[in-house]
Design a protein around this motif. Structure first.
Motif, PDB file in Angstrom:
ATOM      1  N   MET A   1       0.844  -1.175   0.000  1.00  0.00           N
ATOM      2  CA  MET A   1       0.000   0.000   0.000  1.00  0.00           C
ATOM      3  C   MET A   1       0.891   1.241   0.000  1.00  0.00           C
ATOM      4  SD  MET A   1      -2.815   1.438   2.798  1.00  0.00           S
ATOM      5  CE  MET A   1      -2.514   0.177   3.930  1.00  0.00           C
ATOM      6  N   LYS A   2       0.479   2.237  -0.738  1.00  0.00           N
ATOM      7  CA  LYS A   2       1.197   3.506  -0.778  1.00  0.00           C
ATOM      8  C   LYS A   2       0.420   4.552   0.004  1.00  0.00           C
ATOM      9  CE  LYS A   2       3.720   2.956  -5.023  1.00  0.00           C
ATOM     10  NZ  LYS A   2       4.221   3.653  -6.181  1.00  0.00           N
ATOM     11  N   VAL A   3       1.160   5.409   0.690  1.00  0.00           N
ATOM     12  CA  VAL A   3       0.557   6.480   1.470  1.00  0.00           C
ATOM     13  C   VAL A   3       1.204   7.789   1.054  1.00  0.00           C
ATOM     14  CG1 VAL A   3       0.216   7.404   3.787  1.00  0.00           C
ATOM     15  CG2 VAL A   3       0.121   4.953   3.422  1.00  0.00           C
ATOM     16  N   ARG A   4       0.389   8.790   0.773  1.00  0.00           N
ATOM     17  CA  ARG A   4       0.897  10.119   0.419  1.00  0.00           C
ATOM     18  C   ARG A   4       0.313  11.116   1.406  1.00  0.00           C
ATOM     19  NH1 ARG A   4      -1.104  14.185  -3.097  1.00  0.00           N
ATOM     20  NH2 ARG A   4      -2.771  12.760  -3.625  1.00  0.00           N
ATOM     21  N   PRO A   5       1.154  11.671   2.290  1.00  0.00           N
ATOM     22  CA  PRO A   5       0.647  12.645   3.264  1.00  0.00           C
ATOM     23  C   PRO A   5       0.151  13.911   2.579  1.00  0.00           C
ATOM     24  CG  PRO A   5       2.876  11.933   3.802  1.00  0.00           C
ATOM     25  CD  PRO A   5       2.567  11.413   2.452  1.00  0.00           C
ATOM     26  N   LEU A   6      -0.816  14.548   3.196  1.00  0.00           N
ATOM     27  CA  LEU A   6      -1.385  15.771   2.644  1.00  0.00           C
ATOM     28  C   LEU A   6      -0.769  17.000   3.304  1.00  0.00           C
ATOM     29  CD1 LEU A   6      -5.139  14.735   2.606  1.00  0.00           C
ATOM     30  CD2 LEU A   6      -3.514  14.674   0.715  1.00  0.00           C
ATOM     31  N   VAL A  12       6.714   9.215   8.809  1.00  0.00           N
ATOM     32  CA  VAL A  12       7.998   8.910   9.442  1.00  0.00           C
ATOM     33  C   VAL A  12       8.007   7.458   9.891  1.00  0.00           C
ATOM     34  CG1 VAL A  12       9.509   9.470  11.387  1.00  0.00           C
ATOM     35  CG2 VAL A  12       8.244  11.276  10.251  1.00  0.00           C
ATOM     36  N   GLU A  13       9.095   6.754   9.591  1.00  0.00           N
ATOM     37  CA  GLU A  13       9.305   5.402  10.114  1.00  0.00           C
ATOM     38  C   GLU A  13      10.281   5.512  11.272  1.00  0.00           C
ATOM     39  OE1 GLU A  13      10.574   0.934   8.639  1.00  0.00           O
ATOM     40  OE2 GLU A  13      10.823   2.629   7.283  1.00  0.00           O
ATOM     41  N   ARG A  14       9.876   5.015  12.437  1.00  0.00           N
ATOM     42  CA  ARG A  14      10.739   5.107  13.625  1.00  0.00           C
ATOM     43  C   ARG A  14      12.025   4.324  13.420  1.00  0.00           C
ATOM     44  NH1 ARG A  14       8.174   6.950  18.466  1.00  0.00           N
ATOM     45  NH2 ARG A  14       5.928   6.970  18.272  1.00  0.00           N
ATOM     46  N   ILE A  15      13.115   4.859  13.971  1.00  0.00           N
ATOM     47  CA  ILE A  15      14.402   4.176  13.973  1.00  0.00           C
ATOM     48  C   ILE A  15      14.584   3.593  15.362  1.00  0.00           C
ATOM     49  CG2 ILE A  15      16.888   4.451  13.786  1.00  0.00           C
ATOM     50  CD1 ILE A  15      16.386   6.772  11.874  1.00  0.00           C
ATOM     51  N   PHE A  75       0.456   4.148  13.136  1.00  0.00           N
ATOM     52  CA  PHE A  75      -0.277   3.110  12.426  1.00  0.00           C
ATOM     53  C   PHE A  75       0.718   2.123  11.830  1.00  0.00           C
ATOM     54  CE2 PHE A  75       0.697   6.160   9.210  1.00  0.00           C
ATOM     55  CZ  PHE A  75       0.854   5.448   8.032  1.00  0.00           C
ATOM     56  N   GLN A  76       0.227   0.952  11.465  1.00  0.00           N
ATOM     57  CA  GLN A  76       1.051  -0.094  10.874  1.00  0.00           C
ATOM     58  C   GLN A  76       0.944  -0.009   9.354  1.00  0.00           C
ATOM     59  OE1 GLN A  76       2.978  -2.556  12.356  1.00  0.00           O
ATOM     60  NE2 GLN A  76       2.623  -1.626  14.351  1.00  0.00           N
ATOM     61  N   LEU A  77       2.093  -0.081   8.686  1.00  0.00           N
ATOM     62  CA  LEU A  77       2.134  -0.067   7.233  1.00  0.00           C
ATOM     63  C   LEU A  77       3.135  -1.119   6.790  1.00  0.00           C
ATOM     64  CD1 LEU A  77       1.301   1.303   4.564  1.00  0.00           C
ATOM     65  CD2 LEU A  77       3.210   2.872   4.886  1.00  0.00           C
ATOM     66  N   ASP A  78       2.666  -2.135   6.099  1.00  0.00           N
ATOM     67  CA  ASP A  78       3.504  -3.237   5.639  1.00  0.00           C
ATOM     68  C   ASP A  78       4.277  -3.879   6.786  1.00  0.00           C
ATOM     69  OD1 ASP A  78       2.638  -2.730   3.034  1.00  0.00           O
ATOM     70  OD2 ASP A  78       4.300  -1.369   2.634  1.00  0.00           O
ATOM     71  N   GLY A  79       3.656  -3.991   7.953  1.00  0.00           N
ATOM     72  CA  GLY A  79       4.273  -4.640   9.096  1.00  0.00           C
ATOM     73  C   GLY A  79       5.222  -3.764   9.906  1.00  0.00           C
ATOM     74  N   ASN A  80       5.435  -2.521   9.505  1.00  0.00           N
ATOM     75  CA  ASN A  80       6.311  -1.603  10.232  1.00  0.00           C
ATOM     76  C   ASN A  80       5.494  -0.483  10.854  1.00  0.00           C
ATOM     77  OD1 ASN A  80       8.635  -2.979   9.375  1.00  0.00           O
ATOM     78  ND2 ASN A  80       8.702  -1.809   7.483  1.00  0.00           N
ATOM     79  N   GLU A  81       5.960  -0.002  12.002  1.00  0.00           N
ATOM     80  CA  GLU A  81       5.269   1.086  12.681  1.00  0.00           C
ATOM     81  C   GLU A  81       5.669   2.423  12.065  1.00  0.00           C
ATOM     82  OE1 GLU A  81       5.367   3.022  17.057  1.00  0.00           O
ATOM     83  OE2 GLU A  81       5.134   0.850  16.970  1.00  0.00           O
ATOM     84  N   HIS A  82       4.684   3.208  11.684  1.00  0.00           N
ATOM     85  CA  HIS A  82       4.904   4.525  11.094  1.00  0.00           C
ATOM     86  C   HIS A  82       4.124   5.575  11.870  1.00  0.00           C
ATOM     87  CE1 HIS A  82       6.328   2.183   7.682  1.00  0.00           C
ATOM     88  NE2 HIS A  82       6.809   3.295   7.172  1.00  0.00           N
TER      89      HIS A  82
END
Length: 95
Positions: A1-6, A12-15, A75-82
């Motif tokens: 899934m693709k996400v485009r912020p408005l 941001v993907e947490r490190i 939220f979760q996106l492709d199994g990663n926390e964003h």
């Protein structure tokens, strides 16, 4: 899934931080705090000022940023926390 912020929001993907302290003590998951650093994976087009002109964002895709502790929506996106946060919640760009 693709996400485009408005507008002035960024994705941001947490490190994740190290699981050990400098002294070698292993920190369990229950005692860890959520990291406040992340990598920008997508950014919106910018925000509109009072005159209706578009002001571009200072952050861009790939930047490593430091953000406020309780900023954004997780939220979760492709199994990663964003996170989706506003550019105002970004405290610094790490170089």
């Amino acid at each position: 899934m693709k996400v485009r912020p408005l507008h002035d929001r960024i994705l941001v993907e947490r490190i994740e931080e190290d699981e050990k302290t400098r002294g070698g003590i292993i920190i369990p998951d229950t005692a860890k705090e959520k990291p406040m650093q992340g990598r920008v994976t997508a950014a919106g087009s910018g925000r509109l000022n009072d005159d209706g002109k578009l002001i571009p964002l200072d952050v861009k895709k790939g930047d490593k940023v430091l953000f406020s502790k309780y900023a954004g929506t997780e939220f979760q996106l492709d199994g990663n926390e964003h996170l989706i946060i506003r550019e105002d919640d970004v405290l610094a760009i790490l170089e």
